[in-house]
Design an enzyme around this catalytic site. Structure first.
Site, short mmCIF file in Angstrom:
data_model
loop_
_atom_site.label_atom_id
_atom_site.label_comp_id
_atom_site.label_asym_id
_atom_site.label_seq_id
_atom_site.Cartn_x
_atom_site.Cartn_y
_atom_site.Cartn_z
NE ARG A 51 43.73 35.01 -13.91
CZ ARG A 51 44.16 36.21 -13.48
NH1 ARG A 51 43.64 36.76 -12.42
NH2 ARG A 51 45.12 36.85 -14.14
CE1 TYR A 61 33.76 11.37 -6.86
CE2 TYR A 61 35.05 13.33 -6.39
CZ TYR A 61 34.66 12.32 -7.25
OH TYR A 61 35.22 12.28 -8.50
CG ASP A 72 29.38 17.38 -2.69
OD1 ASP A 72 28.47 17.53 -3.53
OD2 ASP A 72 30.49 16.89 -2.97
CE LYS A 74 30.29 13.99 -11.24
NZ LYS A 74 30.70 13.97 -9.84
C1 LIG Z 1 31.90 14.21 -9.07
C2 LIG Z 1 31.79 14.69 -7.67
C3 LIG Z 1 32.67 15.65 -7.17
C4 LIG Z 1 33.84 16.20 -7.95
O1 LIG Z 1 33.44 16.97 -9.03
P1 LIG Z 1 34.27 17.08 -10.41
O2 LIG Z 1 33.38 17.92 -11.25
O3 LIG Z 1 34.43 15.68 -10.92
O4 LIG Z 1 35.56 17.69 -10.08
C5 LIG Z 1 32.44 16.10 -5.87
N1 LIG Z 1 31.44 15.61 -5.12
C6 LIG Z 1 30.59 14.66 -5.57
C7 LIG Z 1 29.50 14.17 -4.69
C8 LIG Z 1 30.73 14.17 -6.86
O5 LIG Z 1 29.90 13.23 -7.30
#
Ligand SMILES: *Cc1c(COP(=O)(O)O)cnc(C)c1O
Length: 385
Positions: free
Chosen positions: A52, A105, A178, A203
Protein backbone atom coordinates in the site's frame (compact mmCIF):
# COMPACT_ATOMS: atom_id res chain seq x y z
CA UNK A 1 17.04 9.07 -20.01
CA UNK A 2 20.27 10.81 -20.90
CA UNK A 3 19.00 13.47 -23.32
CA UNK A 4 18.71 16.87 -21.74
CA UNK A 5 15.22 17.98 -22.69
CA UNK A 6 13.43 14.85 -23.85
CA UNK A 7 10.29 15.38 -25.95
CA UNK A 8 6.86 14.10 -25.02
CA UNK A 9 7.11 10.66 -26.64
CA UNK A 10 10.61 10.05 -25.31
CA UNK A 11 9.38 10.82 -21.79
CA UNK A 12 6.27 8.67 -22.24
CA UNK A 13 8.38 5.71 -23.35
CA UNK A 14 11.38 6.04 -21.05
CA UNK A 15 10.47 7.85 -17.81
CA UNK A 16 10.43 5.34 -14.96
CA UNK A 17 11.16 2.50 -17.39
CA UNK A 18 14.89 1.77 -16.93
CA UNK A 19 15.75 -1.83 -17.84
CA UNK A 20 16.03 -4.36 -15.05
CA UNK A 21 19.72 -4.49 -13.99
CA UNK A 22 20.00 -8.21 -13.10
CA UNK A 23 18.71 -9.68 -16.39
CA UNK A 24 18.68 -6.68 -18.68
CA UNK A 25 14.94 -7.13 -19.27
CA UNK A 26 13.99 -4.08 -21.33
CA UNK A 27 10.50 -3.99 -19.86
CA UNK A 28 10.68 -3.61 -16.07
CA UNK A 29 9.19 -6.67 -14.39
CA UNK A 30 5.73 -6.55 -12.87
CA UNK A 31 6.01 -6.73 -9.08
CA UNK A 32 3.05 -8.43 -7.45
CA UNK A 33 4.56 -8.88 -4.01
CA UNK A 34 2.51 -7.28 -1.23
CA UNK A 35 5.46 -7.24 1.19
CA UNK A 36 9.27 -7.02 1.19
CA UNK A 37 11.93 -8.94 3.12
CA UNK A 38 13.91 -6.83 5.59
CA UNK A 39 17.62 -7.25 6.37
CA UNK A 40 17.11 -6.97 10.10
CA UNK A 41 14.28 -4.93 11.58
CA UNK A 42 13.84 -1.77 9.54
CA UNK A 43 16.51 -2.86 7.05
CA UNK A 44 14.70 -2.10 3.80
CA UNK A 45 16.45 -3.02 0.54
CA UNK A 46 15.20 -0.21 -1.68
CA UNK A 47 12.74 1.67 0.51
CA UNK A 48 10.01 -0.91 -0.07
CA UNK A 49 8.13 -2.19 2.94
CA UNK A 50 4.47 -2.94 2.13
CA UNK A 51 2.42 -2.70 -1.08
CA UNK A 52 0.00 0.00 0.00
CA UNK A 53 2.88 2.31 0.79
CA UNK A 54 4.99 1.52 -2.25
CA UNK A 55 5.28 -0.88 -5.16
CA UNK A 56 7.93 -0.69 -7.90
CA UNK A 57 5.42 -1.15 -10.73
CA UNK A 58 3.23 1.64 -9.37
CA UNK A 59 6.31 3.81 -8.85
CA UNK A 60 7.31 3.31 -12.51
CA UNK A 61 3.87 4.50 -13.58
CA UNK A 62 3.96 7.46 -11.20
CA UNK A 63 7.34 8.57 -12.55
CA UNK A 64 6.04 8.24 -16.10
CA UNK A 65 2.84 10.18 -15.27
CA UNK A 66 4.79 13.03 -13.66
CA UNK A 67 7.11 13.20 -16.68
CA UNK A 68 4.34 13.39 -19.29
CA UNK A 69 2.43 16.10 -17.40
CA UNK A 70 5.61 18.10 -16.74
CA UNK A 71 5.02 17.70 -12.99
CA UNK A 72 7.35 16.82 -10.15
CA UNK A 73 5.11 14.32 -8.33
CA UNK A 74 2.40 11.87 -9.45
CA UNK A 75 0.15 9.50 -7.53
CA UNK A 76 -1.73 6.58 -9.05
CA UNK A 77 -5.11 5.37 -7.78
CA UNK A 78 -7.60 2.58 -8.35
CA UNK A 79 -9.94 4.87 -10.34
CA UNK A 80 -10.32 8.48 -11.42
CA UNK A 81 -12.86 9.07 -8.70
CA UNK A 82 -10.60 7.50 -6.06
CA UNK A 83 -7.91 9.99 -7.14
CA UNK A 84 -10.37 12.90 -6.90
CA UNK A 85 -11.59 11.77 -3.49
CA UNK A 86 -8.04 11.45 -2.14
CA UNK A 87 -7.12 14.86 -3.52
CA UNK A 88 -10.07 16.54 -1.83
CA UNK A 89 -9.40 14.75 1.47
CA UNK A 90 -5.76 15.87 1.27
CA UNK A 91 -6.50 19.58 0.83
CA UNK A 92 -10.04 20.41 2.02
CA UNK A 93 -11.63 20.43 5.46
CA UNK A 94 -15.26 20.73 6.62
CA UNK A 95 -16.35 24.29 5.94
CA UNK A 96 -14.25 24.53 2.77
CA UNK A 97 -15.84 25.02 -0.61
CA UNK A 98 -15.30 23.74 -4.15
CA UNK A 99 -16.30 25.81 -7.19
CA UNK A 100 -16.65 23.55 -10.21
CA UNK A 101 -17.79 23.77 -13.82
CA UNK A 102 -21.54 23.47 -14.29
CA UNK A 103 -20.83 20.82 -16.91
CA UNK A 104 -18.50 18.71 -14.76
CA UNK A 105 -18.39 14.94 -15.21
CA UNK A 106 -21.45 13.51 -13.44
CA UNK A 107 -19.41 11.22 -11.20
CA UNK A 108 -17.26 14.14 -10.02
CA UNK A 109 -20.36 16.12 -9.12
CA UNK A 110 -21.88 13.09 -7.37
CA UNK A 111 -18.71 12.61 -5.30
CA UNK A 112 -18.47 16.28 -4.34
CA UNK A 113 -22.18 16.85 -3.66
CA UNK A 114 -23.38 13.52 -2.27
CA UNK A 115 -20.33 12.00 -0.56
CA UNK A 116 -18.26 15.00 0.50
CA UNK A 117 -21.24 17.36 0.91
CA UNK A 118 -22.57 15.56 4.00
CA UNK A 119 -19.04 15.77 5.47
CA UNK A 120 -19.23 19.55 5.29
CA UNK A 121 -17.62 20.44 1.98
CA UNK A 122 -19.80 22.84 -0.01
CA UNK A 123 -19.93 23.31 -3.76
CA UNK A 124 -21.08 25.83 -6.35
CA UNK A 125 -21.36 24.81 -10.01
CA UNK A 126 -20.71 27.74 -12.39
CA UNK A 127 -20.15 28.41 -16.07
CA UNK A 128 -16.36 28.41 -16.32
CA UNK A 129 -16.38 30.73 -19.35
CA UNK A 130 -18.05 33.47 -17.28
CA UNK A 131 -15.01 34.67 -15.34
CA UNK A 132 -16.94 37.27 -13.33
CA UNK A 133 -19.33 34.56 -12.15
CA UNK A 134 -16.39 32.28 -11.29
CA UNK A 135 -14.66 35.07 -9.35
CA UNK A 136 -17.88 35.84 -7.45
CA UNK A 137 -18.52 32.18 -6.62
CA UNK A 138 -14.94 31.75 -5.40
CA UNK A 139 -15.17 34.88 -3.23
CA UNK A 140 -18.59 34.03 -1.77
CA UNK A 141 -17.23 31.09 0.22
CA UNK A 142 -14.10 29.71 1.82
CA UNK A 143 -13.09 28.26 -1.54
CA UNK A 144 -10.22 25.81 -1.42
CA UNK A 145 -10.49 24.36 -4.93
CA UNK A 146 -11.52 25.71 -8.31
CA UNK A 147 -12.21 22.64 -10.44
CA UNK A 148 -12.38 22.65 -14.23
CA UNK A 149 -12.60 20.12 -17.04
CA UNK A 150 -11.42 21.31 -20.42
CA UNK A 151 -12.62 20.08 -22.86
CA UNK A 152 -15.62 19.22 -20.71
CA UNK A 153 -17.50 15.95 -20.68
CA UNK A 154 -19.74 15.75 -22.74
CA UNK A 155 -20.41 19.36 -23.81
CA UNK A 156 -16.87 19.93 -25.11
CA UNK A 157 -16.62 23.42 -23.64
CA UNK A 158 -13.13 24.92 -23.56
CA UNK A 159 -12.06 26.87 -20.46
CA UNK A 160 -9.12 29.24 -20.14
CA UNK A 161 -6.70 27.47 -17.79
CA UNK A 162 -4.31 30.41 -17.32
CA UNK A 163 -7.14 32.85 -16.54
CA UNK A 164 -8.80 30.44 -14.09
CA UNK A 165 -5.46 29.84 -12.36
CA UNK A 166 -5.21 33.59 -11.77
CA UNK A 167 -8.74 33.74 -10.36
CA UNK A 168 -8.02 30.82 -8.02
CA UNK A 169 -4.70 32.23 -6.86
CA UNK A 170 -6.11 35.72 -6.17
CA UNK A 171 -8.41 34.02 -3.65
CA UNK A 172 -5.78 31.68 -2.21
CA UNK A 173 -7.44 28.64 -3.82
CA UNK A 174 -5.91 25.90 -5.96
CA UNK A 175 -6.83 25.31 -9.60
CA UNK A 176 -7.52 21.65 -10.37
CA UNK A 177 -7.75 20.63 -14.03
CA UNK A 178 -9.34 17.32 -14.98
CA UNK A 179 -7.17 16.61 -18.04
CA UNK A 180 -8.85 13.32 -18.95
CA UNK A 181 -10.28 14.46 -22.32
CA UNK A 182 -7.20 16.19 -23.71
CA UNK A 183 -4.60 13.89 -22.12
CA UNK A 184 -1.08 15.20 -21.50
CA UNK A 185 -0.23 14.56 -25.15
CA UNK A 186 -2.40 17.54 -26.14
CA UNK A 187 -2.50 19.75 -23.04
CA UNK A 188 -0.27 20.19 -20.00
CA UNK A 189 -2.21 22.30 -17.47
CA UNK A 190 0.64 22.67 -14.93
CA UNK A 191 2.60 24.65 -17.52
CA UNK A 192 -0.41 27.00 -17.87
CA UNK A 193 -0.59 27.74 -14.13
CA UNK A 194 -2.79 24.94 -12.77
CA UNK A 195 -1.80 23.54 -9.36
CA UNK A 196 -3.17 20.04 -9.76
CA UNK A 197 -3.95 17.75 -12.69
CA UNK A 198 -6.34 14.85 -12.20
CA UNK A 199 -6.99 12.00 -14.60
CA UNK A 200 -9.20 9.10 -15.16
CA UNK A 201 -6.38 6.98 -16.60
CA UNK A 202 -9.15 4.55 -17.54
CA UNK A 203 -9.59 6.71 -20.64
CA UNK A 204 -6.87 7.93 -23.04
CA UNK A 205 -3.85 7.24 -20.83
CA UNK A 206 -4.68 3.54 -20.45
CA UNK A 207 -6.13 3.79 -23.92
CA UNK A 208 -7.26 0.19 -24.49
CA UNK A 209 -10.41 -0.10 -22.37
CA UNK A 210 -8.82 -2.80 -20.25
CA UNK A 211 -8.02 -1.02 -16.99
CA UNK A 212 -9.69 1.35 -14.51
CA UNK A 213 -7.41 3.89 -12.84
CA UNK A 214 -6.80 7.47 -11.83
CA UNK A 215 -3.96 9.87 -11.16
CA UNK A 216 -3.01 13.15 -9.51
CA UNK A 217 -0.02 15.18 -10.69
CA UNK A 218 1.39 18.26 -8.92
CA UNK A 219 4.56 20.33 -8.74
CA UNK A 220 4.41 21.70 -5.21
CA UNK A 221 6.33 19.54 -2.72
CA UNK A 222 4.14 20.39 0.29
CA UNK A 223 0.97 19.59 -1.64
CA UNK A 224 2.59 16.38 -2.89
CA UNK A 225 3.35 15.29 0.64
CA UNK A 226 -0.27 15.72 1.71
CA UNK A 227 -1.54 13.73 -1.27
CA UNK A 228 1.06 11.02 -0.73
CA UNK A 229 -0.01 10.74 2.89
CA UNK A 230 -3.68 10.25 1.96
CA UNK A 231 -2.75 7.76 -0.76
CA UNK A 232 -0.91 5.74 1.89
CA UNK A 233 -3.32 6.30 4.79
CA UNK A 234 -6.55 5.72 2.84
CA UNK A 235 -5.10 3.20 0.42
CA UNK A 236 -7.09 3.75 -2.78
CA UNK A 237 -3.97 2.72 -4.74
CA UNK A 238 -3.81 1.06 -8.14
CA UNK A 239 -2.84 -2.59 -8.07
CA UNK A 240 0.35 -3.76 -9.82
CA UNK A 241 -1.38 -5.28 -12.86
CA UNK A 242 -3.46 -2.14 -13.36
CA UNK A 243 -0.35 0.02 -13.01
CA UNK A 244 1.49 -2.15 -15.56
CA UNK A 245 -1.31 -1.96 -18.13
CA UNK A 246 -1.55 1.81 -17.66
CA UNK A 247 2.19 2.20 -18.18
CA UNK A 248 2.02 0.12 -21.34
CA UNK A 249 -0.85 2.22 -22.67
CA UNK A 250 0.81 5.51 -21.81
CA UNK A 251 3.89 4.68 -23.90
CA UNK A 252 1.84 5.03 -27.13
CA UNK A 253 -0.33 7.97 -26.03
CA UNK A 254 1.32 10.43 -28.43
CA UNK A 255 0.69 8.43 -31.60
CA UNK A 256 -2.80 7.44 -30.46
CA UNK A 257 -3.87 11.03 -29.73
CA UNK A 258 -2.65 12.20 -33.15
CA UNK A 259 -4.79 9.56 -34.86
CA UNK A 260 -7.79 10.10 -32.54
CA UNK A 261 -7.61 13.83 -33.32
CA UNK A 262 -7.36 13.33 -37.09
CA UNK A 263 -10.27 10.85 -37.13
CA UNK A 264 -12.44 13.03 -34.87
CA UNK A 265 -11.79 16.09 -37.04
CA UNK A 266 -12.94 14.13 -40.12
CA UNK A 267 -16.04 12.89 -38.27
CA UNK A 268 -16.89 16.40 -37.02
CA UNK A 269 -16.53 17.80 -40.52
CA UNK A 270 -18.68 15.01 -41.99
CA UNK A 271 -21.41 15.71 -39.42
CA UNK A 272 -21.38 19.49 -39.93
CA UNK A 273 -24.25 20.83 -42.02
CA UNK A 274 -26.17 17.55 -42.25
CA UNK A 275 -29.93 18.07 -41.91
CA UNK A 276 -30.23 15.45 -39.14
CA UNK A 277 -27.71 17.37 -37.01
CA UNK A 278 -28.64 20.40 -34.92
CA UNK A 279 -25.15 21.05 -33.56
CA UNK A 280 -21.68 19.48 -33.63
CA UNK A 281 -19.62 20.10 -30.49
CA UNK A 282 -15.94 19.72 -31.43
CA UNK A 283 -13.23 22.30 -30.62
CA UNK A 284 -11.44 21.56 -33.91
CA UNK A 285 -14.28 23.21 -35.87
CA UNK A 286 -13.62 26.93 -36.53
CA UNK A 287 -17.23 27.76 -35.54
CA UNK A 288 -16.80 26.17 -32.07
CA UNK A 289 -16.85 29.01 -29.50
CA UNK A 290 -13.70 27.64 -27.84
CA UNK A 291 -11.76 27.03 -31.07
CA UNK A 292 -9.23 29.87 -30.73
CA UNK A 293 -8.69 29.21 -27.03
CA UNK A 294 -8.25 25.48 -27.70
CA UNK A 295 -5.67 26.33 -30.37
CA UNK A 296 -3.76 28.42 -27.85
CA UNK A 297 -3.66 25.91 -24.98
CA UNK A 298 -3.87 22.53 -26.75
CA UNK A 299 -1.64 20.99 -29.41
CA UNK A 300 -4.55 19.04 -30.96
CA UNK A 301 -8.31 18.84 -30.47
CA UNK A 302 -8.68 15.25 -29.29
CA UNK A 303 -10.94 12.35 -30.12
CA UNK A 304 -14.26 13.31 -28.51
CA UNK A 305 -17.14 14.62 -30.60
CA UNK A 306 -20.61 15.36 -29.21
CA UNK A 307 -23.62 15.84 -31.44
CA UNK A 308 -27.12 17.21 -30.84
CA UNK A 309 -29.74 15.83 -33.20
CA UNK A 310 -32.52 17.82 -34.87
CA UNK A 311 -34.85 14.84 -34.37
CA UNK A 312 -34.47 15.09 -30.58
CA UNK A 313 -34.16 12.22 -28.15
CA UNK A 314 -35.67 9.67 -30.56
CA UNK A 315 -33.08 10.40 -33.25
CA UNK A 316 -30.21 10.27 -30.75
CA UNK A 317 -31.40 6.93 -29.40
CA UNK A 318 -31.91 5.51 -32.91
CA UNK A 319 -28.39 6.44 -34.03
CA UNK A 320 -26.84 5.07 -30.82
CA UNK A 321 -28.56 1.75 -31.42
CA UNK A 322 -27.76 1.56 -35.16
CA UNK A 323 -23.97 1.88 -35.29
CA UNK A 324 -21.71 -1.16 -35.54
CA UNK A 325 -18.16 0.22 -35.64
CA UNK A 326 -19.14 2.48 -32.74
CA UNK A 327 -20.06 0.20 -29.82
CA UNK A 328 -22.78 1.52 -27.54
CA UNK A 329 -21.02 1.66 -24.17
CA UNK A 330 -19.96 3.82 -21.25
CA UNK A 331 -16.39 5.15 -21.09
CA UNK A 332 -14.17 6.68 -23.76
CA UNK A 333 -10.61 7.10 -24.87
CA UNK A 334 -9.89 3.55 -26.02
CA UNK A 335 -8.59 2.64 -29.46
CA UNK A 336 -12.05 1.38 -30.44
CA UNK A 337 -14.89 3.77 -31.29
CA UNK A 338 -17.64 4.06 -28.68
CA UNK A 339 -20.94 5.90 -28.65
CA UNK A 340 -22.69 6.93 -25.46
CA UNK A 341 -26.07 8.49 -24.66
CA UNK A 342 -24.98 10.62 -21.67
CA UNK A 343 -28.36 11.61 -20.26
CA UNK A 344 -29.20 7.95 -19.53
CA UNK A 345 -25.68 6.51 -19.26
CA UNK A 346 -22.53 8.34 -18.08
CA UNK A 347 -24.44 11.39 -16.82
CA UNK A 348 -27.58 9.70 -15.45
CA UNK A 349 -26.41 10.73 -11.96
CA UNK A 350 -26.95 14.43 -12.78
CA UNK A 351 -30.39 14.01 -14.37
CA UNK A 352 -32.77 16.65 -13.02
CA UNK A 353 -29.91 18.80 -11.63
CA UNK A 354 -28.48 21.93 -13.23
CA UNK A 355 -25.72 19.73 -14.65
CA UNK A 356 -28.19 17.66 -16.69
CA UNK A 357 -27.15 16.90 -20.28
CA UNK A 358 -29.44 17.59 -23.30
CA UNK A 359 -31.56 14.55 -24.22
CA UNK A 360 -30.81 14.93 -27.95
CA UNK A 361 -27.06 14.59 -27.41
CA UNK A 362 -24.77 11.67 -28.27
CA UNK A 363 -21.12 11.56 -27.31
CA UNK A 364 -18.78 9.82 -29.73
CA UNK A 365 -15.36 8.58 -28.64
CA UNK A 366 -13.78 8.38 -32.07
CA UNK A 367 -11.35 5.47 -32.17
CA UNK A 368 -8.30 4.85 -34.30
CA UNK A 369 -9.89 2.44 -36.78
CA UNK A 370 -9.70 3.44 -40.47
CA UNK A 371 -11.61 6.68 -40.77
CA UNK A 372 -13.44 5.52 -43.92
CA UNK A 373 -15.00 2.69 -41.89
CA UNK A 374 -15.95 5.03 -39.05
CA UNK A 375 -17.69 7.42 -41.43
CA UNK A 376 -19.35 4.58 -43.38
CA UNK A 377 -20.77 3.36 -40.06
CA UNK A 378 -22.26 6.79 -39.33
CA UNK A 379 -23.63 6.94 -42.87
CA UNK A 380 -25.49 3.65 -42.46
CA UNK A 381 -26.75 4.65 -39.00
CA UNK A 382 -28.02 7.99 -40.33
CA UNK A 383 -29.83 6.08 -43.10
CA UNK A 384 -31.78 4.27 -40.34
CA UNK A 385 -33.37 7.56 -39.19
C1 LIG B 1 -14.37 8.81 -16.38
C2 LIG B 1 -14.07 10.17 -15.88
C3 LIG B 1 -13.80 10.39 -14.53
C4 LIG B 1 -13.89 9.30 -13.47
O1 LIG B 1 -12.91 8.35 -13.64
P1 LIG B 1 -13.10 6.79 -13.24
O2 LIG B 1 -11.82 6.18 -13.69
O3 LIG B 1 -14.30 6.31 -14.01
O4 LIG B 1 -13.32 6.75 -11.79
C5 LIG B 1 -13.47 11.68 -14.15
N1 LIG B 1 -13.42 12.69 -15.04
C6 LIG B 1 -13.70 12.51 -16.35
C7 LIG B 1 -13.63 13.67 -17.28
C8 LIG B 1 -14.03 11.25 -16.82
O5 LIG B 1 -14.32 11.08 -18.11
Amino acid sequence: MSTENPGFNTRAIHAGQAFEPRTGAVVPPLHFSSTYAQDGIGGLRDGYEYGRGGNPTRDSLQEQLAAVEGGAHAYSFGSGLAAEDSLIRAVARPGDHIVLGNDAYGGTYRLISRVLGPWGIGNTPVDMSDHDAVRAAVAANQTRLLWVETPSNPLMKISDIAALAEIAHEAGALLVVDNTFASPALQQPLSLGADVVVHSTTKYIGGHSDVVGGAIVVNDAELAEKIGFVQFAVGAVSGPMDAFLTTRGLKTLGVRMAKHSANAQAVAEWLTGRPEVEKVLYPGLPEHPGHELAKSQMSGFGGMVSVQFAGGEAAARKIAESTTVFTLAESLGGIESLVNYPSEMTHASVKGTELAVPVNLLRFSVGIEDVEDIIADLEQAFAAL
